[in-house]
Write a protein that holds these residues in place. Structure first.
Motif, PDB file in Angstrom:
ATOM      1  N   ARG A  56      -4.381  -5.787  -9.463  1.00 24.74           N
ATOM      2  CA  ARG A  56      -5.309  -5.154  -8.670  1.00 24.74           C
ATOM      3  C   ARG A  56      -5.086  -3.756  -8.792  1.00 24.74           C
ATOM      4  N   ARG A  57      -3.651  -3.262  -8.527  1.00 27.00           N
ATOM      5  CA  ARG A  57      -3.585  -1.888  -8.607  1.00 27.00           C
ATOM      6  C   ARG A  57      -3.856  -1.396 -10.210  1.00 27.00           C
ATOM      7  N   GLU A  58      -3.364  -2.019 -11.038  1.00 28.52           N
ATOM      8  CA  GLU A  58      -3.928  -1.599 -12.612  1.00 28.52           C
ATOM      9  C   GLU A  58      -5.349  -1.692 -12.816  1.00 28.52           C
ATOM     10  N   ALA A  59      -5.989  -2.515 -12.079  1.00 24.28           N
ATOM     11  CA  ALA A  59      -7.251  -2.851 -12.278  1.00 24.28           C
ATOM     12  C   ALA A  59      -8.176  -1.327 -11.687  1.00 24.28           C
ATOM     13  N   VAL A  60      -7.536  -1.055 -10.452  1.00 21.72           N
ATOM     14  CA  VAL A  60      -8.199   0.351  -9.926  1.00 21.72           C
ATOM     15  C   VAL A  60      -7.882   1.516 -10.593  1.00 21.72           C
ATOM     16  N   ASP A  61      -6.577   1.463 -11.328  1.00 21.10           N
ATOM     17  CA  ASP A  61      -6.169   2.618 -12.003  1.00 21.10           C
ATOM     18  C   ASP A  61      -6.996   2.787 -13.428  1.00 21.10           C
ATOM     19  N   ASP A  62      -7.411   1.629 -13.640  1.00 24.05           N
ATOM     20  CA  ASP A  62      -8.367   1.489 -15.010  1.00 24.05           C
ATOM     21  C   ASP A  62      -9.964   1.658 -14.682  1.00 24.05           C
ATOM     22  N   ASP A  63     -10.130   2.204 -13.421  1.00 25.69           N
ATOM     23  CA  ASP A  63     -11.480   2.084 -13.034  1.00 25.69           C
ATOM     24  C   ASP A  63     -12.375   0.956 -12.806  1.00 25.69           C
TER      25      ASP A  63
ATOM     26  N   ALA B 200      -3.356 -11.871  -2.888  1.00 27.97           N
ATOM     27  CA  ALA B 200      -2.911 -12.900  -1.982  1.00 27.97           C
ATOM     28  C   ALA B 200      -3.135 -11.983  -0.605  1.00 27.97           C
ATOM     29  N   LEU B 201      -3.483 -10.695  -0.487  1.00 25.44           N
ATOM     30  CA  LEU B 201      -3.354 -10.175   0.842  1.00 25.44           C
ATOM     31  C   LEU B 201      -4.826  -9.715   1.324  1.00 25.44           C
ATOM     32  N   ASP B 202      -5.800 -10.337   0.735  1.00 26.52           N
ATOM     33  CA  ASP B 202      -7.144 -10.281   0.963  1.00 26.52           C
ATOM     34  C   ASP B 202      -7.472 -10.746   2.509  1.00 26.52           C
ATOM     35  N   ASP B 203      -6.712 -11.701   2.831  1.00 30.57           N
ATOM     36  CA  ASP B 203      -7.044 -12.139   4.245  1.00 30.57           C
ATOM     37  C   ASP B 203      -6.251 -11.984   5.428  1.00 30.57           C
ATOM     38  N   ALA B 204      -5.293 -10.760   4.972  1.00 31.39           N
ATOM     39  CA  ALA B 204      -4.310 -10.413   5.822  1.00 31.39           C
ATOM     40  C   ALA B 204      -4.904  -9.426   6.780  1.00 31.39           C
TER      41      ALA B 204
ATOM     42  N   ILE C  88      -2.644  -7.769   9.028  1.00 31.26           N
ATOM     43  CA  ILE C  88      -1.557  -6.871   9.141  1.00 31.26           C
ATOM     44  C   ILE C  88      -0.269  -7.379   8.218  1.00 31.26           C
ATOM     45  N   LEU C  89      -0.045  -6.209   7.535  1.00 30.72           N
ATOM     46  CA  LEU C  89       1.184  -6.441   6.422  1.00 30.72           C
ATOM     47  C   LEU C  89       2.515  -5.851   7.041  1.00 30.72           C
ATOM     48  N   VAL C  90       3.482  -6.844   7.091  1.00 33.55           N
ATOM     49  CA  VAL C  90       4.719  -6.334   7.460  1.00 33.55           C
ATOM     50  C   VAL C  90       5.686  -6.304   5.943  1.00 33.55           C
ATOM     51  N   VAL C  91       6.113  -5.040   5.854  1.00 33.79           N
ATOM     52  CA  VAL C  91       6.783  -5.081   4.435  1.00 33.79           C
ATOM     53  C   VAL C  91       8.444  -4.166   4.806  1.00 33.79           C
ATOM     54  N   ASP C  92       9.566  -5.078   4.316  1.00 34.55           N
ATOM     55  CA  ASP C  92      10.743  -4.429   4.266  1.00 34.55           C
ATOM     56  C   ASP C  92      10.891  -3.241   3.301  1.00 34.55           C
TER      57      ASP C  92
ATOM     58  N   THR D 255      10.410  -0.376  -3.865  1.00 37.12           N
ATOM     59  CA  THR D 255      10.377  -0.262  -2.521  1.00 37.12           C
ATOM     60  C   THR D 255       9.378  -0.862  -1.906  1.00 37.12           C
ATOM     61  N   GLY D 256       9.507  -0.987  -0.510  1.00 37.65           N
ATOM     62  CA  GLY D 256       8.477  -1.503   0.382  1.00 37.65           C
ATOM     63  C   GLY D 256       7.212  -0.519   0.291  1.00 37.65           C
ATOM     64  N   GLU D 257       7.713   0.699   0.362  1.00 34.71           N
ATOM     65  CA  GLU D 257       6.842   1.955   0.187  1.00 34.71           C
ATOM     66  C   GLU D 257       5.627   1.733  -0.811  1.00 34.71           C
ATOM     67  N   GLU D 258       6.017   1.600  -1.774  1.00 27.73           N
ATOM     68  CA  GLU D 258       5.105   1.291  -3.152  1.00 27.73           C
ATOM     69  C   GLU D 258       4.342   0.069  -2.936  1.00 27.73           C
ATOM     70  N   ILE D 259       4.731  -1.008  -2.293  1.00 24.89           N
ATOM     71  CA  ILE D 259       3.955  -2.079  -2.095  1.00 24.89           C
ATOM     72  C   ILE D 259       3.007  -1.789  -0.690  1.00 24.89           C
ATOM     73  N   ALA D 260       3.278  -1.316   0.074  1.00 28.20           N
ATOM     74  CA  ALA D 260       2.571  -0.801   1.179  1.00 28.20           C
ATOM     75  C   ALA D 260       1.441   0.305   0.697  1.00 28.20           C
ATOM     76  N   TYR D 261       1.928   1.093  -0.105  1.00 27.00           N
ATOM     77  CA  TYR D 261       0.834   2.026  -0.860  1.00 27.00           C
ATOM     78  C   TYR D 261      -0.246   1.181  -1.698  1.00 27.00           C
ATOM     79  N   SER D 262       0.306   0.004  -2.435  1.00 30.79           N
ATOM     80  CA  SER D 262      -0.817  -0.544  -3.247  1.00 30.79           C
ATOM     81  C   SER D 262      -1.642  -1.287  -2.509  1.00 30.79           C
ATOM     82  N   ALA D 263      -1.090  -2.052  -1.292  1.00 26.38           N
ATOM     83  CA  ALA D 263      -1.675  -2.865  -0.473  1.00 26.38           C
ATOM     84  C   ALA D 263      -2.881  -2.229   0.493  1.00 26.38           C
ATOM     85  N   ARG D 264      -2.705  -0.681   0.606  1.00 29.32           N
ATOM     86  CA  ARG D 264      -3.762  -0.293   1.415  1.00 29.32           C
ATOM     87  C   ARG D 264      -4.919  -0.209   0.846  1.00 29.32           C
TER      88      ARG D 264
END
Length: 105
Positions: free
Chosen positions: A56-63, A72-76, A78-82, A96-105
Protein backbone atom coordinates in the motif's frame (compact mmCIF):
# COMPACT_ATOMS: atom_id res chain seq x y z
CA UNK A 1 -29.80 0.98 18.19
CA UNK A 2 -26.23 -0.03 17.37
CA UNK A 3 -25.30 -3.69 17.47
CA UNK A 4 -22.56 -4.80 19.91
CA UNK A 5 -20.31 -5.51 16.91
CA UNK A 6 -20.72 -1.92 15.69
CA UNK A 7 -19.69 -0.68 19.13
CA UNK A 8 -16.52 -2.80 19.24
CA UNK A 9 -13.10 -1.20 19.34
CA UNK A 10 -10.76 -3.24 17.17
CA UNK A 11 -7.14 -3.25 18.36
CA UNK A 12 -4.19 -4.81 16.56
CA UNK A 13 -0.90 -5.36 18.37
CA UNK A 14 2.23 -5.64 16.23
CA UNK A 15 5.37 -7.04 17.79
CA UNK A 16 8.00 -9.39 16.42
CA UNK A 17 7.81 -11.28 19.73
CA UNK A 18 4.34 -12.83 19.76
CA UNK A 19 4.50 -13.89 23.42
CA UNK A 20 5.08 -10.30 24.54
CA UNK A 21 2.22 -9.05 22.34
CA UNK A 22 -0.06 -11.74 23.80
CA UNK A 23 0.94 -10.53 27.27
CA UNK A 24 -0.09 -6.98 26.34
CA UNK A 25 -3.37 -8.33 25.00
CA UNK A 26 -4.04 -10.22 28.24
CA UNK A 27 -3.30 -7.10 30.29
CA UNK A 28 -5.73 -5.05 28.21
CA UNK A 29 -8.41 -7.75 28.38
CA UNK A 30 -8.01 -7.93 32.17
CA UNK A 31 -9.14 -4.31 32.37
CA UNK A 32 -12.64 -5.46 31.49
CA UNK A 33 -13.27 -2.87 28.79
CA UNK A 34 -16.55 -3.70 27.05
CA UNK A 35 -16.42 -4.21 23.30
CA UNK A 36 -12.65 -4.50 23.06
CA UNK A 37 -11.54 -6.89 20.34
CA UNK A 38 -7.79 -7.44 20.24
CA UNK A 39 -5.93 -9.25 17.49
CA UNK A 40 -2.30 -10.35 17.84
CA UNK A 41 -0.91 -11.89 14.66
CA UNK A 42 1.79 -14.52 15.09
CA UNK A 43 5.23 -13.77 13.63
CA UNK A 44 4.47 -15.23 10.17
CA UNK A 45 1.12 -13.44 9.92
CA UNK A 46 2.82 -10.24 11.10
CA UNK A 47 5.25 -10.49 8.16
CA UNK A 48 2.38 -11.11 5.73
CA UNK A 49 0.53 -8.08 7.09
CA UNK A 50 3.66 -5.96 6.78
CA UNK A 51 3.84 -7.01 3.13
CA UNK A 52 0.33 -5.67 2.53
CA UNK A 53 1.20 -2.44 4.36
CA UNK A 54 4.38 -2.08 2.30
CA UNK A 55 2.47 -2.71 -0.94
CA UNK A 56 0.00 0.00 0.00
CA UNK A 57 2.83 2.41 0.84
CA UNK A 58 4.39 1.74 -2.56
CA UNK A 59 1.05 2.35 -4.30
CA UNK A 60 0.67 5.72 -2.57
CA UNK A 61 4.27 6.62 -3.45
CA UNK A 62 3.45 5.79 -7.09
CA UNK A 63 0.34 8.05 -6.96
CA UNK A 64 -2.00 5.07 -7.27
CA UNK A 65 -5.22 4.89 -5.25
CA UNK A 66 -4.41 3.24 -1.93
CA UNK A 67 -7.79 1.50 -1.93
CA UNK A 68 -6.52 -0.64 -4.81
CA UNK A 69 -4.29 -2.48 -2.33
CA UNK A 70 -5.88 -4.39 0.53
CA UNK A 71 -4.30 -3.94 3.93
CA UNK A 72 -4.80 -6.01 7.06
CA UNK A 73 -5.13 -2.83 9.12
CA UNK A 74 -8.17 -1.51 7.27
CA UNK A 75 -10.49 -2.71 10.04
CA UNK A 76 -8.33 -1.58 12.96
CA UNK A 77 -9.37 1.29 15.20
CA UNK A 78 -6.16 1.26 17.24
CA UNK A 79 -2.72 -0.02 16.30
CA UNK A 80 -0.14 -0.76 18.98
CA UNK A 81 3.36 -1.20 17.56
CA UNK A 82 6.48 -2.20 19.44
CA UNK A 83 9.33 0.12 18.54
CA UNK A 84 12.19 -2.35 18.93
CA UNK A 85 11.65 -4.97 16.25
CA UNK A 86 14.88 -6.93 16.60
CA UNK A 87 13.57 -10.04 14.84
CA UNK A 88 12.18 -8.17 11.86
CA UNK A 89 15.57 -7.72 10.17
CA UNK A 90 14.49 -4.91 7.83
CA UNK A 91 11.65 -6.89 6.28
CA UNK A 92 10.83 -5.07 3.03
CA UNK A 93 12.24 -1.81 4.26
CA UNK A 94 10.71 -1.80 7.73
CA UNK A 95 13.27 -1.60 10.50
CA UNK A 96 11.42 0.07 13.37
CA UNK A 97 7.96 0.42 14.79
CA UNK A 98 8.14 4.08 13.86
CA UNK A 99 8.27 3.20 10.16
CA UNK A 100 5.31 0.85 10.53
CA UNK A 101 3.29 3.47 12.42
CA UNK A 102 4.14 6.10 9.79
CA UNK A 103 3.01 3.79 6.98
CA UNK A 104 -0.14 2.76 8.82
CA UNK A 105 -1.35 6.29 9.43
Amino acid sequence: MNSPEAMACRVVIYDDETERAESWKNQLMAMGIQGLKIRVPDHNQFLIELDSLYDRREAVDDDKPMDDVECALDDADILVVDYDLRHLEGHRGFATGEEIAYSAR
